[in-house]
Design an enzyme around this catalytic site. Structure first.
Site, PDB file in Angstrom:
ATOM      1  N   ASP A   1      30.465  35.263  36.033  1.00 30.74           N
ATOM      2  CA  ASP A   1      30.329  36.445  37.096  1.00 30.74           C
ATOM      3  C   ASP A   1      28.672  36.766  37.082  1.00 30.74           C
ATOM      4  O   ASP A   1      28.932  37.567  38.183  1.00 30.74           O
ATOM      5  CB  ASP A   1      31.739  37.598  36.519  1.00 30.74           C
ATOM      6  CG  ASP A   1      33.220  37.358  36.261  1.00 30.74           C
ATOM      7  OD1 ASP A   1      33.507  37.654  35.150  1.00 30.74           O
ATOM      8  OD2 ASP A   1      33.257  36.613  37.553  1.00 30.74           O
TER       9      ASP A   1
ATOM     10  N   HIS B   1      30.726  36.521  26.724  1.00 26.46           N
ATOM     11  CA  HIS B   1      32.646  35.449  26.716  1.00 26.46           C
ATOM     12  C   HIS B   1      32.794  35.307  25.359  1.00 26.46           C
ATOM     13  O   HIS B   1      32.239  34.624  24.480  1.00 26.46           O
ATOM     14  CB  HIS B   1      31.943  33.984  28.031  1.00 26.46           C
ATOM     15  CG  HIS B   1      32.994  33.318  27.602  1.00 26.46           C
ATOM     16  ND1 HIS B   1      34.372  32.835  27.729  1.00 26.46           N
ATOM     17  CD2 HIS B   1      33.108  34.287  29.142  1.00 26.46           C
ATOM     18  CE1 HIS B   1      34.941  32.621  27.913  1.00 26.46           C
ATOM     19  NE2 HIS B   1      34.710  32.581  29.406  1.00 26.46           N
TER      20      HIS B   1
HETATM   21  C1  SDX Z   1      35.335  36.615  31.879  1.00 26.10           C
HETATM   22  O1  SDX Z   1      38.091  34.323  28.683  1.00 26.10           O
HETATM   23  C2  SDX Z   1      38.021  33.545  29.425  1.00 26.10           C
HETATM   24  O2  SDX Z   1      37.747  32.566  29.536  1.00 26.10           O
HETATM   25  C3  SDX Z   1      37.368  34.583  31.017  1.00 26.10           C
HETATM   26  C4  SDX Z   1      36.956  33.883  32.122  1.00 26.10           C
HETATM   27  C5  SDX Z   1      38.055  32.987  32.592  1.00 26.10           C
HETATM   28  O3  SDX Z   1      37.472  32.385  33.730  1.00 26.10           O
HETATM   29  O4  SDX Z   1      39.217  33.520  32.319  1.00 26.10           O
HETATM   30  O5  SDX Z   1      35.588  33.256  31.491  1.00 26.10           O
HETATM   31  C6  SDX Z   1      36.279  35.077  32.946  1.00 26.10           C
HETATM   32  O6  SDX Z   1      36.795  37.250  32.152  1.00 26.10           O
HETATM   33  C7  SDX Z   1      34.293  36.189  32.129  1.00 26.10           C
HETATM   34  C8  SDX Z   1      34.139  37.304  31.060  1.00 26.10           C
HETATM   35  C9  SDX Z   1      33.416  39.121  31.509  1.00 26.10           C
HETATM   36  N1  SDX Z   1      33.592  39.747  31.918  1.00 26.10           N
HETATM   37  C10 SDX Z   1      32.298  40.004  31.676  1.00 26.10           C
HETATM   38  O7  SDX Z   1      31.248  40.131  32.240  1.00 26.10           O
HETATM   39  C11 SDX Z   1      32.192  41.991  30.948  1.00 26.10           C
HETATM   40  C12 SDX Z   1      31.457  41.880  30.334  1.00 26.10           C
HETATM   41  N2  SDX Z   1      31.767  41.416  28.857  1.00 26.10           N
HETATM   42  C13 SDX Z   1      31.946  41.823  27.475  1.00 26.10           C
HETATM   43  O8  SDX Z   1      32.917  42.478  28.364  1.00 26.10           O
HETATM   44  C14 SDX Z   1      32.369  40.941  27.172  1.00 26.10           C
HETATM   45  O9  SDX Z   1      30.968  40.088  26.479  1.00 26.10           O
HETATM   46  C15 SDX Z   1      33.870  40.101  26.655  1.00 26.10           C
HETATM   47  C16 SDX Z   1      34.787  41.102  26.753  1.00 26.10           C
HETATM   48  C17 SDX Z   1      33.359  38.848  27.993  1.00 26.10           C
HETATM   49  C18 SDX Z   1      33.416  38.987  25.426  1.00 26.10           C
HETATM   50  O10 SDX Z   1      34.052  39.535  24.460  1.00 26.10           O
HETATM   51  P1  SDX Z   1      34.513  39.928  22.953  1.00 26.10           P
HETATM   52  O11 SDX Z   1      34.563  38.284  22.974  1.00 26.10           O
HETATM   53  O12 SDX Z   1      35.315  40.421  22.575  1.00 26.10           O
HETATM   54  O13 SDX Z   1      33.062  40.085  22.457  1.00 26.10           O
HETATM   55  P2  SDX Z   1      32.736  41.654  21.974  1.00 26.10           P
HETATM   56  O14 SDX Z   1      33.313  42.297  23.134  1.00 26.10           O
HETATM   57  O15 SDX Z   1      32.874  42.036  20.699  1.00 26.10           O
HETATM   58  O16 SDX Z   1      31.363  41.813  22.090  1.00 26.10           O
HETATM   59  C19 SDX Z   1      30.160  40.972  20.869  1.00 26.10           C
HETATM   60  C20 SDX Z   1      29.089  41.846  20.781  1.00 26.10           C
HETATM   61  C21 SDX Z   1      29.386  43.648  20.756  1.00 26.10           C
HETATM   62  O17 SDX Z   1      28.568  43.341  20.121  1.00 26.10           O
HETATM   63  P3  SDX Z   1      28.176  44.057  17.933  1.00 26.10           P
HETATM   64  O18 SDX Z   1      30.133  45.158  17.881  1.00 26.10           O
HETATM   65  O19 SDX Z   1      28.435  43.089  17.903  1.00 26.10           O
HETATM   66  O20 SDX Z   1      27.381  45.370  18.012  1.00 26.10           O
HETATM   67  O21 SDX Z   1      28.509  42.205  21.857  1.00 26.10           O
HETATM   68  C22 SDX Z   1      28.272  43.229  22.434  1.00 26.10           C
HETATM   69  C23 SDX Z   1      29.524  43.925  22.018  1.00 26.10           C
HETATM   70  O22 SDX Z   1      29.139  44.710  22.213  1.00 26.10           O
HETATM   71  N3  SDX Z   1      28.801  42.803  23.441  1.00 26.10           N
HETATM   72  C24 SDX Z   1      27.383  43.044  24.515  1.00 26.10           C
HETATM   73  C25 SDX Z   1      28.088  42.620  26.294  1.00 26.10           C
HETATM   74  N4  SDX Z   1      28.937  41.636  24.952  1.00 26.10           N
HETATM   75  C26 SDX Z   1      29.439  41.879  24.346  1.00 26.10           C
HETATM   76  N5  SDX Z   1      26.504  43.851  25.393  1.00 26.10           N
HETATM   77  C27 SDX Z   1      25.903  44.129  26.606  1.00 26.10           C
HETATM   78  N6  SDX Z   1      26.750  43.585  27.124  1.00 26.10           N
HETATM   79  C28 SDX Z   1      27.585  42.796  27.160  1.00 26.10           C
HETATM   80  N7  SDX Z   1      27.610  42.215  28.687  1.00 26.10           N
END
Ligand code: SDX
Length: 435
Positions: free
Chosen positions: A369, A311
């Site tokens: 989720d 998140h």
């Molecule tokens: C919702 O914003 C909100 O409030 C949203 C929400 C709401 O109620 O409105 O809470 C609802 O959207 C919840 C989130 C649902 N999405 C997912 O579950 C999809 C999977 N999660 C990721 O795509 C990610 O965690 C995000 C999009 C949720 C957050 O992304 P960020 O903050 O931009 O973080 P990032 O993608 O830069 O990740 C940081 C690191 C990265 O690795 P490095 O580049 O540091 O090596 O963590 C890794 C990412 O690759 N990473 C994951 C991961 N989530 C982040 N690796 C594997 N699996 C994951 N799920």
């Protein structure tokens, strides 16, 4: 707003700019950069708005480090136990929990706006039966503005109020219609003698051939799911609604924009993607395959993410995920599905991930989720409908945020700038001379 202090920006030799800082009631302070470009000729640079406060708000507070979520100051854990969804809608819209008489009036008004114009029902005929229901939702909710010319003046508080009632009341009807259309079953009209969520479940699952029996345990579980999804500060879809609203667009168009944004798998579409992920692992061997999947999710080149994990704000357990897990157990127990393999798989996946350095070091925890797909599937809601359910619940928060934006004297049309890295000016060579 009274300045709390200042920060001094040194942006070149003997070039300093004092910027005022402001403090909120809780949470991080801000420093005000509105004078920055005028004074320095420079922009800030913040793709994804990781460090940017876009507005002041009194609606929802999140402490990502502590895993705290408050709606108008009330902890989500308490609201989920003591309130129903319409009570939370009232709270988000008005800032206070309703007294008994206020709640009864609010519920009565919402109930009497649940029907949609009969012409709207004909709009569905333009979609293929196998359209993704979110495509239908974007189209039909946007089209509501074609029906309500009497309430599109966003500067008229009465128009904003009736639009809020219409949207909160009609979203369940439209979501159920999208489902029935996809199933090839007739639309079911709302019934005024049912509560909000029971009415929705009946419109989803009733058929003309037999009476629909309301299951109070399942209704309460879905009502709680609505509460958990109702608002969440300045997330992507809420920011979309605010940005669309900042141009003066009508509330129906703004909510349709929010639905479009929520559809993305990185946002509200994650619940559909998370359940698909669990079903794929189950198909490929279940818990025995979790280690292999986790390995892929850690590999940047795999294109695989652990959906429902991570998140932007929560760097601790999403409090909604805990409540969602509890609700999942309640529903599975009520349905006699104690040994649901997907719940077992999800819990095994969570346990292994939370012990893995990759997830621990990045502070990746289950979000709202991760479990919501399992409980919605158990409720009989098909995977493709999960984000529609999310849209239904988030409409309350979107409207509250939209209302707050419209009434905020500081708000202007949203118009970010950029760091331009494209070609510098050059002359067009006519095609005849282009070799
Ligand atoms: C919702 O914003 C909100 O409030 C949203 C929400 C709401 O109620 O409105 O809470 C609802 O959207 C919840 C989130 C649902 N999405 C997912 O579950 C999809 C999977 N999660 C990721 O795509 C990610 O965690 C995000 C999009 C949720 C957050 O992304 P960020 O903050 O931009 O973080 P990032 O993608 O830069 O990740 C940081 C690191 C990265 O690795 P490095 O580049 O540091 O090596 O963590 C890794 C990412 O690759 N990473 C994951 C991961 N989530 C982040 N690796 C594997 N699996 C994951 N799920």
């Amino acid at each position: 707003m009274e300045a709390k202090g200042k920060v001094t920006l040194n942006y070149g030799p003997d070039k300093n700019l004092d910027l005022p800082t402001y403090g909120g009631s809780i949470g991080p302070d801000v420093f005000d950069i509105r004078a920055l470009y005028g004074k320095t000729g420079m922009f800030t640079y913040d793709p994804g708005f990781m460090s940017t406060a876009s507005c002041q708000s009194r609606i929802t507070y999140i402490d990502g480090d502590k895993g705290v979520l408050l709606y108008r100051g009330y902890p989500i854990e308490q609201l989920a136990v003591h309130c129903d969804f319409l009570e939370v809608c009232y709270l988000l819209l008005n800032g206070e929990l309703p007294k008994k008489a206020e709640k009864e009036k609010f519920d009565w008004t919402v109930t009497r706006h649940t029907m949609v114009h009969e012409q709207l029902a004909r709009l569905f005929q333009g979609f293929r039966r196998d359209s993704h229901p979110m495509a239908v939702m974007v189209g039909v909710v946007g089209a509501l503005s074609a029906f309500y010319h009497d309430s599109l003046d966003i500067n008229n508080p009465e128009h904003r109020e009736i639009s809020a009632f219409r949207l909160i009341a009609k979203l369940p009807t439209i979501v159920a219609m999208a489902y029935k259309y996809n199933m090839g079953q007739p639309f079911i009209y709302p019934k005024n003698d049912l509560g909000y969520t029971a009415n929705f479940m009946r419109m989803m699952f009733a058929v003309p051939a037999e009476d629909y029996v309301v299951n109070d345990v399942l209704v309460r579980a879905l009502d709680r799911i609505f509460i958990l999804h109702a608002d969440h500060e300045q997330n992507a879809s809420t920011s979309t609604v605010r940005l669309a609203g900042s141009s003066g667009a009508n509330p129906f168009a703004c909510i349709a924009a929010g639905i479009a944004c929520l559809w993305g798998p990185a946002h509200g579409g994650a619940n559909e993607a998370a359940l698909q992920m669990l079903m794929d692992i189950e198909r490929d061997g279940g818990v025995a395959k979790v280690g292999e999947f986790i390995k892929k999710a850690k590999d940047k080149n795999s294109g695989v993410k652990l959906m429902g994990f991570g998140h932007r704000v929560y760097k601790n357990y999403d409090p909604r995920a805990k409540l969602m897990q509890e609700t999942t157990r309640e529903v599975l127990d009520a349905l006699g599905l104690h040994n649901d393999p997907l719940l077992k798989l999800a819990m095994a996946l969570e346990k292994i991930a939370l012990e893995d350095e990759y997830f621990v070091s990045r502070k990746l925890y289950p979000n709202v989720d991760f479990y919501s797909g399992i409980v919605q599937r158990a409720l009989g809601i098909p995977t493709s409908m999960f984000t529609c359910i999310f849209s239904l619940a988030r409409t309350a928060g979107w409207i509250a945020q939209w209302n707050e934006m419209i009434s905020d004297p500081e708000q202007k049309i949203g118009r970010p700038r950029q760091l331009y890295v494209g070609p510098t000016q050059r002359d067009v060579v006519p095609i005849a001379k282009r070799i």
